[in-house]
Design an enzyme around this catalytic site. Structure first.
Site, PDB file in Angstrom:
ATOM      1  N   ASN A   9       0.860  -1.191   0.000  1.00  8.92           N
ATOM      2  CA  ASN A   9       0.000   0.000   0.000  1.00  8.92           C
ATOM      3  C   ASN A   9       0.894   1.238   0.000  1.00  8.92           C
ATOM      4  O   ASN A   9       1.524   1.547   1.014  1.00  8.92           O
ATOM      5  CB  ASN A   9      -0.902  -0.039   1.249  1.00  8.92           C
ATOM      6  CG  ASN A   9      -1.755   1.208   1.389  1.00  8.92           C
ATOM      7  OD1 ASN A   9      -1.808   2.043   0.470  1.00  8.92           O
ATOM      8  ND2 ASN A   9      -2.420   1.347   2.524  1.00  8.92           N
ATOM      9  N   LYS A  11      -0.019   4.227  -0.119  1.00  9.33           N
ATOM     10  CA  LYS A  11      -0.698   5.381   0.480  1.00  9.33           C
ATOM     11  C   LYS A  11      -0.546   6.593  -0.464  1.00  9.33           C
ATOM     12  O   LYS A  11      -0.463   6.395  -1.674  1.00  9.33           O
ATOM     13  CB  LYS A  11      -0.171   5.647   1.893  1.00  9.33           C
ATOM     14  CG  LYS A  11      -0.193   4.348   2.731  1.00  9.33           C
ATOM     15  CD  LYS A  11      -0.025   4.559   4.186  1.00  9.33           C
ATOM     16  CE  LYS A  11      -0.076   3.187   4.884  1.00  9.33           C
ATOM     17  NZ  LYS A  11      -0.048   3.283   6.326  1.00  9.33           N
ATOM     18  N   HIS A  94      -9.610   0.902   5.721  1.00  8.93           N
ATOM     19  CA  HIS A  94      -8.264   1.169   6.241  1.00  8.93           C
ATOM     20  C   HIS A  94      -8.398   2.159   7.398  1.00  8.93           C
ATOM     21  O   HIS A  94      -9.212   3.088   7.345  1.00  8.93           O
ATOM     22  CB  HIS A  94      -7.360   1.738   5.138  1.00  8.93           C
ATOM     23  CG  HIS A  94      -5.923   1.757   5.556  1.00  8.93           C
ATOM     24  ND1 HIS A  94      -5.425   2.703   6.420  1.00  8.93           N
ATOM     25  CD2 HIS A  94      -4.889   0.923   5.270  1.00  8.93           C
ATOM     26  CE1 HIS A  94      -4.138   2.448   6.644  1.00  8.93           C
ATOM     27  NE2 HIS A  94      -3.789   1.381   5.945  1.00  8.93           N
ATOM     28  N   GLU A  96      -6.759   4.639   8.266  1.00  7.11           N
ATOM     29  CA  GLU A  96      -6.605   6.057   7.919  1.00  7.11           C
ATOM     30  C   GLU A  96      -7.900   6.609   7.321  1.00  7.11           C
ATOM     31  O   GLU A  96      -8.220   7.788   7.493  1.00  7.11           O
ATOM     32  CB  GLU A  96      -5.407   6.219   6.958  1.00  7.11           C
ATOM     33  CG  GLU A  96      -4.084   6.019   7.705  1.00  7.11           C
ATOM     34  CD  GLU A  96      -2.957   5.427   6.889  1.00  7.11           C
ATOM     35  OE1 GLU A  96      -3.026   5.453   5.652  1.00  7.11           O
ATOM     36  OE2 GLU A  96      -1.997   4.920   7.500  1.00  7.11           O
ATOM     37  N   GLU A 166      -4.849  -4.861  10.967  1.00  8.96           N
ATOM     38  CA  GLU A 166      -3.848  -3.800  11.063  1.00  8.96           C
ATOM     39  C   GLU A 166      -4.075  -3.010  12.359  1.00  8.96           C
ATOM     40  O   GLU A 166      -4.894  -2.081  12.384  1.00  8.96           O
ATOM     41  CB  GLU A 166      -3.961  -2.842   9.874  1.00  8.96           C
ATOM     42  CG  GLU A 166      -3.693  -3.489   8.534  1.00  8.96           C
ATOM     43  CD  GLU A 166      -3.253  -2.455   7.492  1.00  8.96           C
ATOM     44  OE1 GLU A 166      -2.137  -2.598   6.984  1.00  8.96           O
ATOM     45  OE2 GLU A 166      -3.999  -1.505   7.238  1.00  8.96           O
ATOM     46  N   GLY A 172       2.865   2.564  10.686  1.00  5.56           N
ATOM     47  CA  GLY A 172       3.787   3.678  10.465  1.00  5.56           C
ATOM     48  C   GLY A 172       4.537   4.113  11.704  1.00  5.56           C
ATOM     49  O   GLY A 172       5.160   5.170  11.717  1.00  5.56           O
ATOM     50  N   SER A 211       3.841  -1.876  10.206  1.00 11.27           N
ATOM     51  CA  SER A 211       5.302  -1.890  10.312  1.00 11.27           C
ATOM     52  C   SER A 211       5.919  -3.234   9.938  1.00 11.27           C
ATOM     53  O   SER A 211       6.905  -3.659  10.551  1.00 11.27           O
ATOM     54  CB  SER A 211       5.751  -1.444  11.715  1.00 11.27           C
ATOM     55  OG  SER A 211       5.333  -0.115  11.965  1.00 11.27           O
TER      56      SER A 211
HETATM   57  P1  13P Z   1       3.178   0.578   7.598  1.00  7.90           P
HETATM   58  O1  13P Z   1       3.699  -0.740   7.037  1.00  7.90           O
HETATM   59  O2  13P Z   1       3.860   1.753   7.035  1.00  7.90           O
HETATM   60  O3  13P Z   1       3.114   0.530   9.075  1.00  7.90           O
HETATM   61  O4  13P Z   1       1.655   0.681   7.072  1.00  7.90           O
HETATM   62  C1  13P Z   1       0.787  -0.379   7.224  1.00  7.90           C
HETATM   63  C2  13P Z   1      -0.450  -0.075   6.489  1.00  7.90           C
HETATM   64  O5  13P Z   1      -1.221   0.774   6.873  1.00  7.90           O
HETATM   65  C3  13P Z   1      -0.724  -0.835   5.256  1.00  7.90           C
HETATM   66  O6  13P Z   1      -2.014  -0.628   4.805  1.00  7.90           O
END
Ligand code: 13P
Length: 252
Positions: A9, A11, A94, A96, A166, A172, A211
């Site tokens: 992803n 983002k 997700h 976010e 997640e 992140g 992560s």
């Molecule tokens: P990170 O791997 O950067 O922590 O992000 C995970 C994520 O949100 C994947 O959708």
């Protein structure tokens, strides 16, 4: 045996030039035939990437989708548009999107349904915040997020879907759930599905995100209910993403 699944992803990162470079560096992915690998770039790069991965087993997914079919929804992209651009599915729920765009379980379930109706694969993301984990609410939160789809659309709705656990506190942040912490949640999620349909639960791919890096992937994939990864930051670095995909293939 569930086929391992890994997705990157991106983002809101990247450019046409970066996509081109990364795709060149990821060419080895074409040889990993025993796992499903998806790229989840921003929408402006779908066509470019689809063109570049044509003829391989690599798939392109969207980061979100509208719950509506068409009409006056400025800025939104429908399932039919994804399909038209050769996109195979989309992430829904997700954290976010839940956090910054106020997407609740009801909206997430509607997006999930819109994808299914277009014949696309939904990737349902669930996960608890740090405060929820500390309050001992992890399982009730992730079960509620999953049940929003299961109760309204039935276990058969999960047939072409992937479930991604997640934990919000691990996204992140560099903090990863330990393999044992993640396995416990994955097993509980599978049990929630099994209460509806045991075969569907046994076949469902449940992947971990938060992560994930080359250095921790192997430990996570060794767990019986962790079937792959939804990778964020590390998917923008070819060597990291390749190593994660290789670890998934080796965990077969
Ligand atoms: P990170 O791997 O950067 O922590 O992000 C995970 C994520 O949100 C994947 O959708």
């Amino acid at each position: 045996m569930r086929r391992p699944w890994v997705a990157g992803n991106w983002k809101m990162n990247g450019s046409q030039a970066q996509a081109q470079t990364l795709l060149g560096e990821l060419s080895e992915l074409r040889e990993l035939s025993e796992i499903d690998v998806c790229l989840v770039p921003p929408a402006p790069y779908w066509l470019q990437i689809n063109d570049a991965v044509k003829g391989s087993s690599l798939r392109v997914l969207a980061q979100t989708v509208s719950e509506y079919d068409s009409g006056a929804y400025t800025g939104e992209l429908s399932s039919a548009m994804l399909k038209d651009c050769g996109v195979s599915g989309a992430l829904v729920g997700h954290s976010e999107r839940r956090q910054f765009y106020a997407e609740n379980d009801y909206v997430v379930a509607a997006k999930f349904k819109a994808l299914r109706q277009a014949g696309l694969s939904p990737v349902l993301c669930v996960g608890e915040t740090l405060a929820e984990r500390e309050a001992g609410e992890t399982l009730s939160v992730v079960s509620r997020q999953l049940l929003a789809v299961l109760e309204s659309q039935g276990p058969e709705a999960l047939a072409n879907a992937v479930l991604a656990y997640e934990p919000v506190w691990a996204i992140g942040t560099g903090l990863t759930a330990s393999p044992i912490q993640a396995q416990a949640v994955h097993a509980s999620l599978r049990a929630v599905v099994a209460a509806f349909d045991a075969d569907c639960a046994a076949a469902l791919r449940i992947v971990y995100g938060g992560s994930v890096k080359a250095s921790n992937a192997q430990g996570l994939f060794a767990m019986p209910d962790i079937d792959g990864a939804l990778v964020g930051g590390a998917s923008l670095q070819a060597t990291e993403f390749l190593a994660i995909c290789r670890a998934a293939q080796q965990a077969l």
